[in-house]
Design a protein around this motif. Structure first.
Motif, PDB file in Angstrom:
ATOM      1  N   LEU A  92       0.778  -1.237  -0.075  1.00  0.00           N
ATOM      2  CA  LEU A  92      -0.008  -0.063  -0.112  1.00  0.00           C
ATOM      3  C   LEU A  92       0.678   1.230  -0.053  1.00  0.00           C
ATOM      4  O   LEU A  92       0.632   2.374  -0.553  1.00  0.00           O
ATOM      5  CB  LEU A  92      -0.973   0.057   1.060  1.00  0.00           C
ATOM      6  CG  LEU A  92      -2.000  -0.998   1.180  1.00  0.00           C
ATOM      7  CD1 LEU A  92      -2.721  -0.987   2.494  1.00  0.00           C
ATOM      8  CD2 LEU A  92      -2.845  -0.689   0.025  1.00  0.00           C
ATOM      9  N   GLU A 125      -3.060   5.519  -3.788  1.00  0.00           N
ATOM     10  CA  GLU A 125      -3.569   5.353  -2.532  1.00  0.00           C
ATOM     11  C   GLU A 125      -3.490   6.554  -1.752  1.00  0.00           C
ATOM     12  O   GLU A 125      -2.706   7.219  -2.268  1.00  0.00           O
ATOM     13  CB  GLU A 125      -3.207   4.167  -1.737  1.00  0.00           C
ATOM     14  CG  GLU A 125      -2.908   2.737  -2.054  1.00  0.00           C
ATOM     15  CD  GLU A 125      -4.108   2.048  -2.221  1.00  0.00           C
ATOM     16  OE1 GLU A 125      -5.183   2.607  -1.598  1.00  0.00           O
ATOM     17  OE2 GLU A 125      -4.505   1.117  -2.798  1.00  0.00           O
ATOM     18  N   ILE A 147      -4.523   4.817   4.587  1.00  0.00           N
ATOM     19  CA  ILE A 147      -4.207   3.607   4.088  1.00  0.00           C
ATOM     20  C   ILE A 147      -5.034   2.659   5.216  1.00  0.00           C
ATOM     21  O   ILE A 147      -5.369   1.281   4.858  1.00  0.00           O
ATOM     22  CB  ILE A 147      -2.823   3.500   4.160  1.00  0.00           C
ATOM     23  CG1 ILE A 147      -2.517   3.887   2.501  1.00  0.00           C
ATOM     24  CG2 ILE A 147      -2.361   2.029   4.227  1.00  0.00           C
ATOM     25  CD1 ILE A 147      -0.758   3.876   2.378  1.00  0.00           C
ATOM     26  N   ARG A 179      -7.898   0.513   3.977  1.00  0.00           N
ATOM     27  CA  ARG A 179      -7.575  -0.631   3.258  1.00  0.00           C
ATOM     28  C   ARG A 179      -7.230  -1.782   3.733  1.00  0.00           C
ATOM     29  O   ARG A 179      -7.250  -2.921   3.229  1.00  0.00           O
ATOM     30  CB  ARG A 179      -6.603  -0.173   2.021  1.00  0.00           C
ATOM     31  CG  ARG A 179      -6.850   0.845   1.179  1.00  0.00           C
ATOM     32  CD  ARG A 179      -7.827   0.556   0.105  1.00  0.00           C
ATOM     33  NE  ARG A 179      -7.131   0.065  -0.911  1.00  0.00           N
ATOM     34  CZ  ARG A 179      -7.704  -0.709  -1.898  1.00  0.00           C
ATOM     35  NH1 ARG A 179      -8.914  -1.111  -1.756  1.00  0.00           N
ATOM     36  NH2 ARG A 179      -7.323  -1.015  -2.890  1.00  0.00           N
TER      37      ARG A 179
END
Length: 431
Positions: free
Chosen positions: A25, A34, A39, A42
């Protein structure tokens, strides 16, 4: 490997790779793929509290799928649900932030790893899960099904190519589709392919994208751009992909002798390409301006690059002539419904496999025109610029056609209402 054991192997592999997701990520975030600040979403960590009451979770992959869900969002809110919408791209998050109504929340979708999905579900505790198009993530489907949360696949589509790929793993796909309670397909062909792969309950409803409102535009920004452009002839190349800008420049130069004040507006599908497109235009001998730099459209500007997010509605309103990208130099095409709703004459290339139904309807009834290359594009632009009756007729037909093809939202809500009522009786623990 037998397709019947592919699902547990996939689940085990995803579980094993989850600890390395941070590096994955972070690299994507460094490349702009992203949102660094979000993050955690996710990995299933919510950035907002769960609202009280019933919650419907709607998921679409990216911009198109997320926007297609908007008609359902409003209807579910009216039914007393709070709506959580998840997508997987930065662009979709920014656009939905502008267009989601009160009562709806956006989060990035968790990666399809068991730990992340379980963390996400523990927090949000959805009462209903609605997936858009072909977002069939194995761990997500299994985790939601295990919690007795009803799963509906709406606007479902399955191309012949995807169908042939899934047929090689019949045990895998049938196990997944068997966990989906209801599949509402875009077309009879999509429905037939889903049934053949093992979906237990399928109906052909239609395409939600016909029901999405035309994208908004800020009136002050629109007035300012219209003032800068004045009476100049103008066309828009929307959602272009690499290679198509060069074709647009060729078309512009072919028309320049006949229309010396012509303005070409480019709205690339990936806005970060804006500076490169300006450099390409200048290398082709064209004077260009970049919107993200605040550069105005001057009388001498020949190419204006709209490299911003969420302003397609603005650009669509500047001209009644729209070329839809990813159709000459790309594969699959881009969705023409939004400009058609605003009454635009649509031009497109031959590569429109992702939108065959809508382009087929538009082309056959005179709402869109297919072009094969830059020369054909220039010829059709000239015809539209010099024949106001043709332009008006093409634009009116495009608006009429997409208007008549709407109505999927009503059918989906009817199917959902009947289904939810049945679920309340037969599976009250899900509610």
């Amino acid at each position: 490997m037998s397709s019947a054991v592919f699902l547990p192997v996939y689940r085990a592999a995803a579980r094993g790779l989850a600890p390395f997701s941070g590096v994955f990520l972070w690299r994507r975030g460094r490349n702009g793929k992203e949102d660094i600040k979000r993050i955690g979403e996710r990995r299933g960590r919510a950035s907002q509290p769960r609202p009280q009451g019933r919650l419907a979770w709607l998921h679409g992959a990216s911009v198109g799928e997320g926007l297609a869900l908007l008609p359902l969002v409003g209807r579910l809110i009216a039914k007393g649900f709070h709506v959580l919408v998840t997508t997987g791209t930065v662009t979709s998050a920014r656009i939905l932030a502008q267009r989601l109504p009160e009562g709806a929340t956006h989060q990035f979708a968790p990666l399809d790893a068991p730990a992340f999905i379980e963390r996400f579900l523990d927090h949000w505790r959805p009462d209903l899960f609605i997936l858009a198009e072909s977002e069939i993530w194995p761990n997500t489907i299994c985790a939601v099904h295990a919690r007795n949360i009803p799963i509906t696949l709406v606007n479902a589509r399955l191309s012949p190519r995807s169908f042939e790929r899934w047929r090689r793993l019949p045990g895998f796909i049938s196990a997944l589709l068997g966990k989906i309670d209801l599949c509402l397909a875009q077309s009879r062909d999509d429905a037939a392919r889903l049934l053949q792969l093992g979906a237990p309950r399928v109906d052909a409803i239609g395409n939600l994208k016909y029901d999405v409102d035309a994208p908004p535009a800020d009136p002050a920004r629109l007035d300012e751009l219209a003032r800068q452009i004045g009476p100049r002839p103008i066309w828009i190349a929307a959602s272009t992909h690499p290679g198509e800008e060069a074709l647009a420049f060729q078309a512009h130069k072919a028309l320049a002798a006949r229309f010396p004040r012509l303005l070409t507006v480019l709205a690339p599908r990936h806005p970060h390409r804006g500076p490169d497109i300006v450099a390409e235009a200048e290398a082709a001998g064209l004077e260009a301006a970049l919107r993200s730099r605040g550069e105005p459209i001057r009388p001498s500007t020949q190419v204006y690059v709209g490299d911003t997010i969420g302003e397609l509605g603005l650009f669509y309103r500047l001209s009644s002539v729209i070329f839809m990208g990813k159709s000459l130099a790309g594969e699959g095409g881009q969705n023409p419904i939004e400009p058609a709703k605003l009454g635009s004459a649509i031009l497109h290339g031959p590569h429109i496999g992702n939108f065959l139904d809508v382009y087929g309807a538009l082309d056959s009834q005179g709402g869109a025109i297919r072009v094969a290359d830059a020369n054909a594009l220039a010829r059709q632009l000239e015809a539209l610029f010099t024949d106001p009756a043709l332009l008006r007729r093409t634009a009116e037909e495009s608006r009429r056609i997409v208007g008549e093809l709407g109505g999927a939202t009503d059918k989906i809500m009817l199917a959902l209402e009947h289904y939810i009522a049945h679920m309340i009786v037969s599976r009250p623990e899900a509610f």
